[in-house]
Design a protein around this motif. Structure first.
Motif, PDB file in Angstrom:
ATOM      1  N   UNK A  66       0.841  -1.199   0.000  1.00  0.00           N
ATOM      2  CA  UNK A  66       0.000   0.000   0.000  1.00  0.00           C
ATOM      3  C   UNK A  66       0.876   1.250   0.000  1.00  0.00           C
ATOM      4  N   UNK A  67       1.926   1.256   0.806  1.00  0.00           N
ATOM      5  CA  UNK A  67       2.822   2.412   0.859  1.00  0.00           C
ATOM      6  C   UNK A  67       3.481   2.664  -0.498  1.00  0.00           C
ATOM      7  N   UNK A  68       3.781   1.602  -1.242  1.00  0.00           N
ATOM      8  CA  UNK A  68       4.400   1.766  -2.567  1.00  0.00           C
ATOM      9  C   UNK A  68       3.522   2.575  -3.515  1.00  0.00           C
ATOM     10  N   UNK A  69       2.193   2.490  -3.336  1.00  0.00           N
ATOM     11  CA  UNK A  69       1.290   3.201  -4.251  1.00  0.00           C
ATOM     12  C   UNK A  69       1.395   4.717  -4.097  1.00  0.00           C
ATOM     13  N   UNK A  70       1.984   5.174  -3.002  1.00  0.00           N
ATOM     14  CA  UNK A  70       2.104   6.614  -2.763  1.00  0.00           C
ATOM     15  C   UNK A  70       3.455   7.166  -3.205  1.00  0.00           C
ATOM     16  N   UNK A  71       4.373   6.292  -3.582  1.00  0.00           N
ATOM     17  CA  UNK A  71       5.725   6.722  -3.944  1.00  0.00           C
ATOM     18  C   UNK A  71       5.828   7.079  -5.425  1.00  0.00           C
ATOM     19  N   UNK A  72       6.696   8.013  -5.744  1.00  0.00           N
ATOM     20  CA  UNK A  72       6.991   8.340  -7.133  1.00  0.00           C
ATOM     21  C   UNK A  72       7.990   7.299  -7.620  1.00  0.00           C
ATOM     22  N   UNK A  73       7.511   6.350  -8.397  1.00  0.00           N
ATOM     23  CA  UNK A  73       8.337   5.246  -8.856  1.00  0.00           C
ATOM     24  C   UNK A  73       8.951   5.575 -10.211  1.00  0.00           C
ATOM     25  N   UNK A  74      10.240   5.328 -10.338  1.00  0.00           N
ATOM     26  CA  UNK A  74      10.948   5.532 -11.602  1.00  0.00           C
ATOM     27  C   UNK A  74      11.903   4.362 -11.805  1.00  0.00           C
ATOM     28  N   UNK A  75      12.148   3.983 -13.067  1.00  0.00           N
ATOM     29  CA  UNK A  75      13.048   2.855 -13.321  1.00  0.00           C
ATOM     30  C   UNK A  75      14.410   3.058 -12.670  1.00  0.00           C
ATOM     31  N   UNK A  76      14.913   2.005 -12.052  1.00  0.00           N
ATOM     32  CA  UNK A  76      16.226   2.046 -11.429  1.00  0.00           C
ATOM     33  C   UNK A  76      16.230   2.593 -10.006  1.00  0.00           C
ATOM     34  N   UNK A  77      15.106   3.115  -9.547  1.00  0.00           N
ATOM     35  CA  UNK A  77      15.040   3.660  -8.183  1.00  0.00           C
ATOM     36  C   UNK A  77      15.302   2.559  -7.167  1.00  0.00           C
ATOM     37  N   UNK A  78      16.071   2.897  -6.157  1.00  0.00           N
ATOM     38  CA  UNK A  78      16.330   1.967  -5.061  1.00  0.00           C
ATOM     39  C   UNK A  78      16.124   2.696  -3.745  1.00  0.00           C
ATOM     40  N   UNK A  79      15.620   1.997  -2.770  1.00  0.00           N
ATOM     41  CA  UNK A  79      15.421   2.565  -1.439  1.00  0.00           C
ATOM     42  C   UNK A  79      15.558   1.440  -0.423  1.00  0.00           C
ATOM     43  N   UNK A  80      15.874   1.801   0.789  1.00  0.00           N
ATOM     44  CA  UNK A  80      15.919   0.812   1.862  1.00  0.00           C
ATOM     45  C   UNK A  80      14.895   1.192   2.929  1.00  0.00           C
ATOM     46  N   UNK A  81      14.449   0.190   3.655  1.00  0.00           N
ATOM     47  CA  UNK A  81      13.495   0.399   4.743  1.00  0.00           C
ATOM     48  C   UNK A  81      13.790  -0.628   5.825  1.00  0.00           C
ATOM     49  N   UNK A  82      13.290  -0.388   7.019  1.00  0.00           N
ATOM     50  CA  UNK A  82      13.463  -1.323   8.130  1.00  0.00           C
ATOM     51  C   UNK A  82      12.112  -1.916   8.480  1.00  0.00           C
ATOM     52  N   UNK A  83      12.037  -3.243   8.468  1.00  0.00           N
ATOM     53  CA  UNK A  83      10.847  -3.962   8.904  1.00  0.00           C
ATOM     54  C   UNK A  83      11.213  -4.756  10.161  1.00  0.00           C
ATOM     55  N   UNK A  84      10.205  -5.310  10.819  1.00  0.00           N
ATOM     56  CA  UNK A  84      10.454  -6.186  11.966  1.00  0.00           C
ATOM     57  C   UNK A  84      10.253  -7.616  11.502  1.00  0.00           C
ATOM     58  N   UNK A  85      11.282  -8.436  11.640  1.00  0.00           N
ATOM     59  CA  UNK A  85      11.230  -9.833  11.219  1.00  0.00           C
ATOM     60  C   UNK A  85      10.699 -10.686  12.366  1.00  0.00           C
TER      61      UNK A  85
END
Length: 159
Positions: A66-85
C-alpha cells in the motif's frame, strides 16, 4: 484460520499496531518511532517482543505494498526500509528496487505497471509488487517467494 491486521497512520502510512493470529499463535505488536514492542503468545506461554531500529519501522506484507502506491516510482530507483522480522525477532533491512515498467495481465484486465522487487539480506524470500502506472495507482499483483523454498504466495486484482 489466519488473520494479519496492521493499523497504519493515515498521514505517514507507518504502522502503529499489528496483530497476527494463526491457529494457537497470537502476536500483538505496537510501533513507536524506532521501537517495536509486544508479545507472542503460544500454548499458554508469552514471549516478549522488544526491538529498536536505526530508523522508523515500516510494516511488511500488504501494508508495505500500500505504501508503494504513494511513492513516485521511476526505473532504477532503489530505497531501503526497516521492517520487523517475526522469525528472528529483530529489525531487518529490506531493499526496494524499481525494476521497470511491465505489462501485467490479471483477472481484472491488463495493466501497465511498475514492478518493484523487495528483498532482504536474509533468506526470507523475495516479493515482487506491480503498481498500476495510471492515476489510480492500485496494487494489481503481488508475488512472494516464501523463505527456504516453502512455496509461493500470489495476489491479483480481480473484477
Amino acid at each position: 484460520e489466519v488473520a494479519d491486521i496492521t493499523t497504519l497512520d493515515a498521514k505517514t502510512l507507518l504502522p502503529s499496531a499489528r496483530n497476527v493470529t494463526q491457529g494457537p499463535v497470537n502476536i500483538q505488536m505496537t510501533y513507536e518511532g524506532m521501537a517495536v514492542k509486544g508479545a507472542i503468545e503460544m500454548q499458554g506461554k508469552k514471549m516478549p517482543i522488544e526491538a529498536k531500529g536505526e530508523h522508523s519501522f515500516v510494516s511488511d506484507g500488504a501494508a508495505l505494498a500500500v505504501a508503494l502506491t504513494t511513492m513516485k516510482l521511476v526505473p532504477g530507483m532503489k530505497a531501503t526500509a526497516t521492517t520487523f522480522d517475526l522469525q528472528t525477532g529483530k529489525p531487518q533491512r529490506v531493499m526496494l528496487s524499481v525494476i521497470g515498467s511491465e505489462s501485467v495481465t490479471v483477472p481484472a484486465k491488463a495493466f501497465e505497471a511498475w514492478r518493484v522487487d523487495i528483498a532482504s539480506a536474509g533468506d526470507t524470500g523475495t516479493t515482487s509488487v506491480w503498481v498500476e502506472k495510471a492515476n489510480t495507482r492500485r496494487v494489481v499483483k503481488v508475488s512472494q517467494m516464501l523463505p527456504q523454498g516453502m512455496g509461493q504466495l500470489s495476489y491479483e486484482l480481480t473484477k
